[in-house]
Design a protein around this motif. Structure first.
Motif, PDB file in Angstrom:
ATOM      1  N   ALA A   1     -12.226   0.824  -1.148  1.00  0.00           N
ATOM      2  CA  ALA A   1     -13.480   0.123  -0.887  1.00  0.00           C
ATOM      3  C   ALA A   1     -14.598   0.685  -1.762  1.00  0.00           C
ATOM      4  O   ALA A   1     -15.403  -0.047  -2.338  1.00  0.00           O
ATOM      5  CB  ALA A   1     -13.838   0.251   0.588  1.00  0.00           C
ATOM      6  N   TRP A   2     -14.633   2.005  -1.850  1.00  0.00           N
ATOM      7  CA  TRP A   2     -15.710   2.670  -2.591  1.00  0.00           C
ATOM      8  C   TRP A   2     -15.618   2.373  -4.075  1.00  0.00           C
ATOM      9  O   TRP A   2     -16.628   2.153  -4.748  1.00  0.00           O
ATOM     10  CB  TRP A   2     -15.628   4.168  -2.326  1.00  0.00           C
ATOM     11  N   LYS A   3     -14.396   2.343  -4.617  1.00  0.00           N
ATOM     12  CA  LYS A   3     -14.212   2.126  -6.047  1.00  0.00           C
ATOM     13  C   LYS A   3     -14.046   0.645  -6.382  1.00  0.00           C
ATOM     14  O   LYS A   3     -13.949   0.284  -7.553  1.00  0.00           O
ATOM     15  CB  LYS A   3     -12.956   2.860  -6.552  1.00  0.00           C
ATOM     16  N   ALA A   4     -13.920  -0.178  -5.352  1.00  0.00           N
ATOM     17  CA  ALA A   4     -13.669  -1.605  -5.560  1.00  0.00           C
ATOM     18  C   ALA A   4     -12.446  -1.820  -6.455  1.00  0.00           C
ATOM     19  O   ALA A   4     -12.457  -2.630  -7.381  1.00  0.00           O
ATOM     20  CB  ALA A   4     -14.893  -2.306  -6.144  1.00  0.00           C
ATOM     21  N   ASN A   5     -11.394  -1.013  -6.203  1.00  0.00           N
ATOM     22  CA  ASN A   5     -10.179  -1.098  -7.011  1.00  0.00           C
ATOM     23  C   ASN A   5      -8.985  -0.672  -6.163  1.00  0.00           C
ATOM     24  O   ASN A   5      -9.046   0.349  -5.469  1.00  0.00           O
ATOM     25  CB  ASN A   5     -10.324  -0.171  -8.219  1.00  0.00           C
ATOM     26  N   PRO A   6      -7.889  -1.453  -6.166  1.00  0.00           N
ATOM     27  CA  PRO A   6      -6.770  -1.145  -5.258  1.00  0.00           C
ATOM     28  C   PRO A   6      -5.836  -0.042  -5.732  1.00  0.00           C
ATOM     29  O   PRO A   6      -4.846   0.240  -5.063  1.00  0.00           O
ATOM     30  CB  PRO A   6      -6.031  -2.476  -5.160  1.00  0.00           C
ATOM     31  N   THR A   7      -6.107   0.594  -6.857  1.00  0.00           N
ATOM     32  CA  THR A   7      -5.203   1.641  -7.339  1.00  0.00           C
ATOM     33  C   THR A   7      -4.917   2.729  -6.285  1.00  0.00           C
ATOM     34  O   THR A   7      -3.770   3.154  -6.142  1.00  0.00           O
ATOM     35  CB  THR A   7      -5.755   2.282  -8.615  1.00  0.00           C
ATOM     36  N   PRO A   8      -5.921   3.200  -5.512  1.00  0.00           N
ATOM     37  CA  PRO A   8      -5.611   4.228  -4.501  1.00  0.00           C
ATOM     38  C   PRO A   8      -4.517   3.780  -3.534  1.00  0.00           C
ATOM     39  O   PRO A   8      -3.689   4.594  -3.113  1.00  0.00           O
ATOM     40  CB  PRO A   8      -6.945   4.409  -3.772  1.00  0.00           C
ATOM     41  N   LEU A   9      -4.504   2.478  -3.192  1.00  0.00           N
ATOM     42  CA  LEU A   9      -3.458   1.987  -2.281  1.00  0.00           C
ATOM     43  C   LEU A   9      -2.083   2.081  -2.935  1.00  0.00           C
ATOM     44  O   LEU A   9      -1.101   2.447  -2.281  1.00  0.00           O
ATOM     45  CB  LEU A   9      -3.740   0.541  -1.884  1.00  0.00           C
ATOM     46  N   VAL A  10      -2.038   1.758  -4.235  1.00  0.00           N
ATOM     47  CA  VAL A  10      -0.765   1.874  -4.949  1.00  0.00           C
ATOM     48  C   VAL A  10      -0.309   3.331  -4.954  1.00  0.00           C
ATOM     49  O   VAL A  10       0.852   3.643  -4.697  1.00  0.00           O
ATOM     50  CB  VAL A  10      -0.899   1.338  -6.390  1.00  0.00           C
ATOM     51  N   ALA A  11      -1.262   4.228  -5.215  1.00  0.00           N
ATOM     52  CA  ALA A  11      -0.933   5.651  -5.227  1.00  0.00           C
ATOM     53  C   ALA A  11      -0.408   6.089  -3.860  1.00  0.00           C
ATOM     54  O   ALA A  11       0.603   6.805  -3.761  1.00  0.00           O
ATOM     55  CB  ALA A  11      -2.160   6.467  -5.605  1.00  0.00           C
ATOM     56  N   ALA A  12      -1.074   5.631  -2.795  1.00  0.00           N
ATOM     57  CA  ALA A  12      -0.632   6.003  -1.445  1.00  0.00           C
ATOM     58  C   ALA A  12       0.793   5.492  -1.196  1.00  0.00           C
ATOM     59  O   ALA A  12       1.640   6.202  -0.653  1.00  0.00           O
ATOM     60  CB  ALA A  12      -1.584   5.442  -0.399  1.00  0.00           C
TER      61      ALA A  12
END
Ligand SMILES: Nc1ncnc2c1ncn2[C@@H]1O[C@H](COP(=O)(O)OP(=O)(O)OP(=O)(O)O)[C@@H](O)[C@H]1O
Ligand SMILES: [Mg+2]
Lengths: 247, 355
Positions: free
Chosen positions: B306-317
């Motif tokens: 949400a903070w970065k407005a980018n789904p990469t953290p979800l992919v990493a998780a």
């Protein structure tokens, strides 16, 4: 054979029902110290049930049971203590498969009698020697033959230094060539004066070792006597019929 | 005569004779030289392939398909050759799969750079994390992972202890106790974990019981898994033949000693595989804790996203979850197989032997 012989087991009018099936129909017997009593009778007569009621693996429905003078049908009795003084040898050996022979033997002495581990191990090895299996101490039950397993089971029962031992068809699951080795152990025990209650149809053993034979049929003791007398001259027609089948 | 025949037969069937041993050399299409040279030729040929992006003419399409077929024939020659070592087959299989992937990447016409920017933008994670944070996104995810593991481990411990007690009490066959345990087990199996968690965290405070979010999460997961684990232990306990109990009791062991020394050690073998897969499932269920604002792995990833407005953290998780869960899932399968083969050898051994 005086009157002063100690009574080990006395049952008075013992009845057992499974649901509404009347399996034991009033059994009254007295068993004295040092006796080797063989129980014979047709299948389903209630022989196993009788043995199992005496150490209350099965709850008797009515009647009284005295073990060395103690009424064990009373609710206040410490059944674990009583059981620890009655050895029980099963038809299917019932060794603990996750423990080695020696561990099987010392389990109860250590946890019930609180004997130190070392001492129990020592005693256990002596018992294994007695049943001729000192080299199998660290074998697991499924690495032993049926006859060897049954001898370990006898050693396990002896490890508690019981005052009497019950055998429920100890050899009927065994191949013929293994029956002898188990019967030999039992015969030695009998010769040492152990009080034994043996359900068995090994007539040779009964002739040689038993001091008395009870014939159980349909939940009643229909006849009793010395082995030779009973085998040679049975009185009850059902005994005659039964003996003619197994002789 | 007969034995001699048998020996000849044995030699023919059992001795491994390769083509090479029989004929002195491999056929040309099975020689390593050919395989290597043809591979290099195929690579060189690959430079003649059309440019990236959707092919424009039918001829270009046919060319790509032809190239793929050539490569398939090359890999097939290796894969169907029973006398080739496995590692070469593994390499061939990997190559052919990579080629598929590469061709798809090159000619599908998808906007790969945009996809990469959206979902695999690792830069997002190497910057400082969400609002007010002084550490990188990776460090935050790692923090989240630690909390996930912490919740999973505590829930596993409490769930197992509780489940074990339920199963042991169940085996006493006391009607009142049994009724209570059956209700417990059915209730917590039927109750969705997320609802249970919300009730504990949001509703209990009205009864003046306020628990921290982590404790609520652990409690909900423990209660839920206690129901499943008690069923697993019950099945294990019931799988032990009753004559074991009789043997133990006839020696004077108490009910509890019998359970502890005779039944449970034997039941453990039966119980281990389903227990492990239950732990795997529970580790996944920790993600539900994000619903009550515990900063575990998923919640951390959602916040970062949400903070970065980018789904990469979800992919990493996702990748982190997989790295941890895949080996665990593997272990539970291995345990299960081991269990099965043990069962088989046991029944084989138990058959009467010659004395
Ligand atoms: N746990 C039980 N529940 C119900 N019925 C039982 C149970 N145990 C034994 N019975 C019944 O009680 C009767 C007597 O069984 P028991 O095992 O005592 O016979 P037995 O004389 O030992 O026979 P066998 O020689 O076949 O061992 C049988 O009809 C049997 O079906
Ligand atoms: Mg019987």
């Amino acid at each position: 054979m005086g009157e002063e012989r100690q009574v080990m087991i006395e049952t008075i009018d013992l009845h057992k029902y499974f649901k509404d099936q009347h399996v034991l129909k009033g059994i009254s017997v007295k068993i004295y110290k040092g006796e080797v009593v063989a129980i014979i009778g047709p299948s389903g007569a209630g022989k196993s049930t009788f043995l199992r009621c005496i150490n209350r693996l099965e709850e008797p429905s009515s009647g009284k049971i005295y073990i060395e003078g103690v009424d064990i049908t009373s609710p206040r009795v410490d059944m674990n203590k009583i059981r620890s003084e009655i050895g029980f040898v099963f038809q299917s050996y019932n060794l603990f498969p996750h423990l080695t022979a020696i561990e099987n033997i010392k389990l109860a002495p250590v946890h019930v009698r609180k004997i130190p581990e070392k001492e129990a191990e020592q005693k256990g090895l002596e018992l294994l020697k007695k049943v001729g299996l000192e080299d199998k101490a660290h074998a697991y039950p499924d690495q032993l033959s049926g006859g060897q397993q049954q001898r370990v089971a006898i050693a396990r029962a002896l490890a508690m230094q019981p005052h009497m031992i019950f055998f429920d068809e100890p050899t009927s699951a065994l191949d013929p060539e293994m029956i002898r080795e188990v019967l030999d152990v039992m015969q030695n025990l009998a010769a040492e004066g152990m009080t034994m209650l043996v359900v068995s149809h090994e007539l040779g053993f009964i002739r040689e070792a038993a001091t008395r034979v009870l014939v159980l049929a349909d939940g009643c003791v229909i006849e009793e006597g010395l082995p030779r007398q009973l085998f040679n001259n049975p009185q009850h027609p059902r005994t005659k019929e039964f003996l003619s089948k197994i002789l | 005569m007969k034995t001699k025949n048998n020996e000849a037969l044995k030699e023919n069937c059992l001795e491994k004779t390769t083509w090479k041993e029989r004929y002195g050399h491999w056929p040309w299409y099975r020689r390593y030289e050919f395989i290597l040279v043809s591979f290099l030729a195929l690579i060189a040929f690959g430079f003649a392939l059309p440019r990236p992006g959707l092919p424009e003419t039918l001829f270009q399409w046919l060319f790509i398909v032809f190239y793929l077929l050539l490569f398939l024939v090359w890999a097939g020659l290796i894969l169907i050759d029973v006398e080739k070592p496995n590692w070469i087959k593994a390499i061939a299989a990997t190559l052919i799969l990579s080629l598929f992937g590469w061709l798809f990447y090159r000619y599908s016409g998808a906007q790969w750079d945009k996809l990469g920017y959206a979902f695999f933008n690792w830069k997002v994670l190497s910057e400082t994390g969400s609002y007010g944070s002084t550490v990188t996104g990776w460090a935050e995810l790692f923090q989240g992972l630690l909390i996930t593991l912490q919740i999973a481990i505590f829930s596993a411990i409490f769930g197992t202890i509780l489940g074990l007690f339920l199963a042991v009490f169940r085996s006493l066959n006391d009607p009142i106790l049994n009724a209570f345990i059956i209700i417990w087990v059915d209730f917590f199996r039927a109750m969705p974990i997320i609802v249970l968690m919300m009730i504990i965290y949001y509703a209990l405070p009205y009864l003046n019981i306020t628990l921290s979010s982590t404790v609520s999460g652990i409690m909900a997961l423990s209660l839920n898994s206690s129901a499943y684990i008690s069923e697993i232990f019950r099945a294990g306990i019931e799988s032990i033949h009753h004559n074991q109990v009789e043997a133990a009791r006839s020696l004077g062991l108490t009910t509890m000693q019998t359970m502890r020394l005779v039944i449970l050690p034997q039941a453990m073998r039966v119980v281990m595989p389903p227990l492990t897969s239950n732990y795997v499932a529970m580790l996944k269920d920790t993600a539900i804790c994000s619903s009550i604002a515990i900063m575990e792995l998923l919640k951390t990833a959602i916040t970062l996203q949400a903070w970065k407005a980018n789904p990469t953290p979800l992919v990493a998780a996702t990748i982190i979850y997989l790295i941890i869960l895949l080996p665990l899932a593997r272990i539970s399968t291995v345990l299960e197989n081991k269990m099965k083969s043990k069962g088989i050898t046991r029944s084989i051994r138990r058959q009467p032997k010659a004395a």
